[in-house]
Scaffold this active site. Structure first.
Site, PDB file in Angstrom:
ATOM      1  N   LYS A  81       0.852  -1.328  -0.011  1.00  0.00           N
ATOM      2  CA  LYS A  81       0.210  -0.106   0.066  1.00  0.00           C
ATOM      3  C   LYS A  81       0.891   1.250  -0.134  1.00  0.00           C
ATOM      4  O   LYS A  81       1.443   1.474   1.215  1.00  0.00           O
ATOM      5  CB  LYS A  81      -0.888   0.053   1.376  1.00  0.00           C
ATOM      6  CG  LYS A  81      -2.231   0.560   1.007  1.00  0.00           C
ATOM      7  CD  LYS A  81      -2.108   2.139   0.831  1.00  0.00           C
ATOM      8  CE  LYS A  81      -2.038   2.817   2.312  1.00  0.00           C
ATOM      9  NZ  LYS A  81      -1.933   4.511   1.608  1.00  0.00           N
ATOM     10  N   GLY A 129       6.266   4.882   8.422  1.00  0.00           N
ATOM     11  CA  GLY A 129       5.537   6.418   8.506  1.00  0.00           C
ATOM     12  C   GLY A 129       5.566   6.770   9.858  1.00  0.00           C
ATOM     13  O   GLY A 129       6.676   6.534  10.485  1.00  0.00           O
ATOM     14  N   SER A 130       4.657   7.586  10.210  1.00  0.00           N
ATOM     15  CA  SER A 130       4.667   8.258  11.257  1.00  0.00           C
ATOM     16  C   SER A 130       4.524   7.446  12.407  1.00  0.00           C
ATOM     17  O   SER A 130       3.759   6.453  12.592  1.00  0.00           O
ATOM     18  CB  SER A 130       3.365   9.525  11.334  1.00  0.00           C
ATOM     19  OG  SER A 130       2.444   8.890  11.220  1.00  0.00           O
ATOM     20  N   THR A 131       4.915   7.902  13.877  1.00  0.00           N
ATOM     21  CA  THR A 131       4.679   7.497  15.023  1.00  0.00           C
ATOM     22  C   THR A 131       3.201   7.354  15.491  1.00  0.00           C
ATOM     23  O   THR A 131       2.708   6.371  15.870  1.00  0.00           O
ATOM     24  CB  THR A 131       5.681   8.024  16.000  1.00  0.00           C
ATOM     25  OG1 THR A 131       6.902   7.818  15.732  1.00  0.00           O
ATOM     26  CG2 THR A 131       5.143   7.599  17.582  1.00  0.00           C
ATOM     27  N   ARG A 132       2.520   8.374  15.006  1.00  0.00           N
ATOM     28  CA  ARG A 132       1.067   8.431  15.258  1.00  0.00           C
ATOM     29  C   ARG A 132       0.332   7.163  14.425  1.00  0.00           C
ATOM     30  O   ARG A 132      -0.413   6.497  15.057  1.00  0.00           O
ATOM     31  CB  ARG A 132       0.594   9.717  14.774  1.00  0.00           C
ATOM     32  CG  ARG A 132      -0.816  10.044  15.187  1.00  0.00           C
ATOM     33  CD  ARG A 132      -1.199  11.484  14.981  1.00  0.00           C
ATOM     34  NE  ARG A 132      -1.497  11.717  13.346  1.00  0.00           N
ATOM     35  CZ  ARG A 132      -2.473  11.477  12.647  1.00  0.00           C
ATOM     36  NH1 ARG A 132      -3.635  10.991  13.099  1.00  0.00           N
ATOM     37  NH2 ARG A 132      -2.465  11.793  11.329  1.00  0.00           N
ATOM     38  N   GLY A 176       1.891   4.474  13.364  1.00  0.00           N
ATOM     39  CA  GLY A 176       2.526   3.547  13.734  1.00  0.00           C
ATOM     40  C   GLY A 176       1.852   2.725  15.015  1.00  0.00           C
ATOM     41  O   GLY A 176       1.707   1.470  14.895  1.00  0.00           O
ATOM     42  N   GLU A 207       8.727   1.272  11.167  1.00  0.00           N
ATOM     43  CA  GLU A 207       9.842   2.219  10.911  1.00  0.00           C
ATOM     44  C   GLU A 207       9.308   3.572  11.153  1.00  0.00           C
ATOM     45  O   GLU A 207       8.470   3.860  10.268  1.00  0.00           O
ATOM     46  CB  GLU A 207      10.479   1.926   9.561  1.00  0.00           C
ATOM     47  CG  GLU A 207      11.262   0.702   9.710  1.00  0.00           C
ATOM     48  CD  GLU A 207      12.538   0.530  10.463  1.00  0.00           C
ATOM     49  OE1 GLU A 207      12.878   1.489  11.069  1.00  0.00           O
ATOM     50  OE2 GLU A 207      12.826  -0.649  10.666  1.00  0.00           O
ATOM     51  N   CYS A 261      13.137  10.720   7.533  1.00  0.00           N
ATOM     52  CA  CYS A 261      12.922  10.187   9.109  1.00  0.00           C
ATOM     53  C   CYS A 261      14.113  10.372   9.848  1.00  0.00           C
ATOM     54  O   CYS A 261      14.230  10.673  10.851  1.00  0.00           O
ATOM     55  CB  CYS A 261      12.691   8.815   8.955  1.00  0.00           C
ATOM     56  SG  CYS A 261      13.758   7.927   7.942  1.00  0.00           S
ATOM     57  N   GLU A 312       8.699  16.453  15.353  1.00  0.00           N
ATOM     58  CA  GLU A 312       9.210  15.979  13.686  1.00  0.00           C
ATOM     59  C   GLU A 312       8.390  16.903  12.984  1.00  0.00           C
ATOM     60  O   GLU A 312       7.332  16.860  12.776  1.00  0.00           O
ATOM     61  CB  GLU A 312       8.817  14.636  13.493  1.00  0.00           C
ATOM     62  CG  GLU A 312       9.643  14.157  12.211  1.00  0.00           C
ATOM     63  CD  GLU A 312       9.223  12.841  11.758  1.00  0.00           C
ATOM     64  OE1 GLU A 312       8.028  12.451  11.888  1.00  0.00           O
ATOM     65  OE2 GLU A 312      10.241  11.979  11.223  1.00  0.00           O
TER      66      GLU A 312
END
Ligand code: NAD
Ligand code: MN
Length: 500
Positions: free
Chosen positions: A192, A245-248, A250, A268, A303, A402
């Site tokens: 995706k 992608g983003s921590t949010r 993730g 990641e 990143c 970030e």
């Protein structure tokens, strides 16, 4: 060599480009089940590039079913590693044969300079696929040192169907970090891509089939996070999610897994990486160059961006002065001009986010030393100047969050202890750096930095042979190197009783 082609040539190639826009399921291109599409916009001009199939749950179901059928059929999953190697090497070769087209597609889709797409993104993606192809018939399994009358085999098996969800900043390269090890180990993949940069993934799916990958082993479902990503991550027949992608978002992958089938989740995620320059840095010029590239390369959409410069007070001023000078020479420009070093931000939303952070920095009392403005507005593009803030404090928003744009936050420190406290005062732990000519200091600081990578007297070192990934909320597991194989394989123990 295409790198010397001029701007006019790239513009005429761009006019002629016909990108693939359909989903790739079960070995063929097709529209989304709903017939819906979304718009793909060139962020350097605001012009419509393509209308791309907007996949939903029905498409994800079809892709996962195809991936499962292919896995069970075994044409790929049980193929001899040496035979998988040949197919994947051919795939890597095809990526390089299509380098100009893929680089152009990447640049049009997400705004990065054509020089970088040509020199970095596409070759690194091909190299990644090639490296895992070459590796896979050279890794051995184990026989455990058990008692004489038994044999215990410890073998690796592919996990099955892998859902790969990837971001837009290095679209094809981030996809390759998943595809290389996942395919080499015999898995089927449903990829995706980001809705902001779906085009190269769609193109290379056809190349993979051309290389000899069996139908169904690689499927690509373009679409939004909530319409295509979520059904994939919640799917009961997906064995593993490999996310970048983003921590949010993730964090959500972990929830989806818990709410569905406890699929393996590899993350990641983001970073806010500290780059510590001590007064005894061996070469301030090199440190300045690395600091500038570390935050301005790829428009800062990295990143691993060196977004926090921690500088010892006695050298802070000359160092910042030099970074500002280098940044001034990196004014944003047309991504299709081979001389451009900083291109456009990926889209309007990212532009607004970055400008919001610049406002926040000003509002919290940091000082702008360079940039700070949107530029080239007349082009219709999303361009922001390389920006440097000094007098940043550790508790400011621009020191904690970030930004994912070309914005450097400079923080001064007195001594090593304070530098380490500042460096580790973050929820992230992706990369970090320390500059010192004293080997003891360098090792001491490196050991205390809570991050998956520590650079010593450099920032730009990179190779497929080394693992990449984060501590803390930057994620888990590692991409690249042989360690990435752990993500895509299950360990099986087989006990054999030899009788007495
Ligand atoms: P993002 O988290 O917004 O999106 C990543 C992917 O997840 C996209 O494909 C998106 O469509 C999808 N997604 C979004 N919402 C979803 C949902 N609810 N369910 C399922 N899928 C969903 O990140 P981004 O803006 O595309 O990329 C930037 C981020 O990626 C930054 O935080 C950056 O640090 C990180 N990144 C990390 C690495 C690394 O190796 N650690 C590498 C590159 C980028
Ligand atoms: Mn795009």
């Amino acid at each position: 060599m295409s790198a010397i082609d001029d701007r006019a040539t790239w513009h005429s190639r761009a006019q002629a480009l016909k990108p693939r826009t359909q989903a790739f399921i079960d070995g063929r291109y097709r529209d989304a089940d709903s017939g819906e599409t979304f718009e793909c916009v060139n962020p350097a001009t605001g012009a419509l590039l393509a209308r791309v199939a907007s996949c939903g749950a029905a498409d994800v179901d079809a892709a996962v079913a195809s991936a499962r059928r292919a896995f069970e059929a075994g044409h790929w999953s049980r193929m001899a590693p040496a035979a998988r190697k040949r197919v994947l090497r051919r795939f890597a070769e095809l990526l390089m044969q299509h380098r100009d087209e893929l680089a152009l597609t990447e640049t049009l889709d997400m705004g990065k300079p054509i020089a970088d797409s040509l020199a970095v993104d596409i070759p690194a993606a091909a190299r990644c696929i090639e490296w895992y192809a070459e590796a896979i018939d050279k890794v051995y399994d184990e026989v455990a040192p058990t008692a004489h009358q038994t044999v215990a085999l410890v073998t690796r098996e592919p996990v099955g169907v892998v859902g790969a969800i990837v971001p837009w900043n290095f679209p094809l390269l981030m996809a390759s970090w998943k595809l290389g090890p996942a395919l080499a180990t015999g898995n089927s993949v449903v990829l995706k891509p980001s809705e902001k940069s779906p085009l190269t993934a769609l193109r290379v799916a056809g190349l993979a089939i051309e290389a000899g990958l069996p139908e169904g082993v690689l499927n690509v479902v373009p679409g939004f996070g909530h319409t295509a990503g979520e059904p994939l991550a919640l799917h009961m027949d997906v064995d593993c999610i490999a996310f970048t992608g983003s921590t949010r978002i993730g964090r959500r992958m972990l929830e989806y897994s818990g709410r569905s089938n406890m699929k393996r989740v590899w993350l990641e995620c983001g970073g806010k990486s500290p780059n510590i320059v001590l007064a005894d840095a061996p070469d301030l010029e090199r440190a300045a160059q690395a600091a500038a590239l570390g935050i301005f390369f790829n428009q800062g959409e990295m990143c691993s961006a060196a977004s926090r410069l921690l500088a010892q007070e006695s050298i802070l001023e000359p160092l910042v002065e030099r970074i500002v000078e280098i940044g001034r020479g990196m004014a944003p420009g047309d991504p299709l001009d081979p001389a451009t070093r900083v291109g456009a931000l990926v889209d309007r939303a990212q532009l607004d986010t970055v400008m919001g952070y610049i406002e926040a920095g000003r509002g919290e009392g940091a000082r702008i030393r360079l940039g700070g403005e949107r530029v080239l507005e007349e082009t219709g593009g999303c361009f922001v100047e390389p920006t440097v803030f000094d007098r940043v404090r550790g508790d400011m928003k621009i020191a904690r969050e970030e930004i994912f744009g070309p914005v450097l936050s400079v923080i001064g420190f007195r001594d090593e202890a304070q530098a380490l406290a500042l460096a580790n005062d973050t929820m992230y732990g992706l990369v970090s750096a320390v500059w010192s000519r004293d080997i003891g200091t360098a090792h001491r600081v490196a050991k205390s930095l809570r991050a998956g990578t520590v650079y010593v007297n450099c920032y730009d070192a990179d190779d497929i042979t080394v693992p990449f990934g984060g501590f803390k909320q930057s994620g888990n597991g590692r991409d690249k190197s042989l360690h990435a194989l752990d993500k895509y394989t299950e360990l099986k123990t087989t006990w054999i009783d030899l009788g007495t």
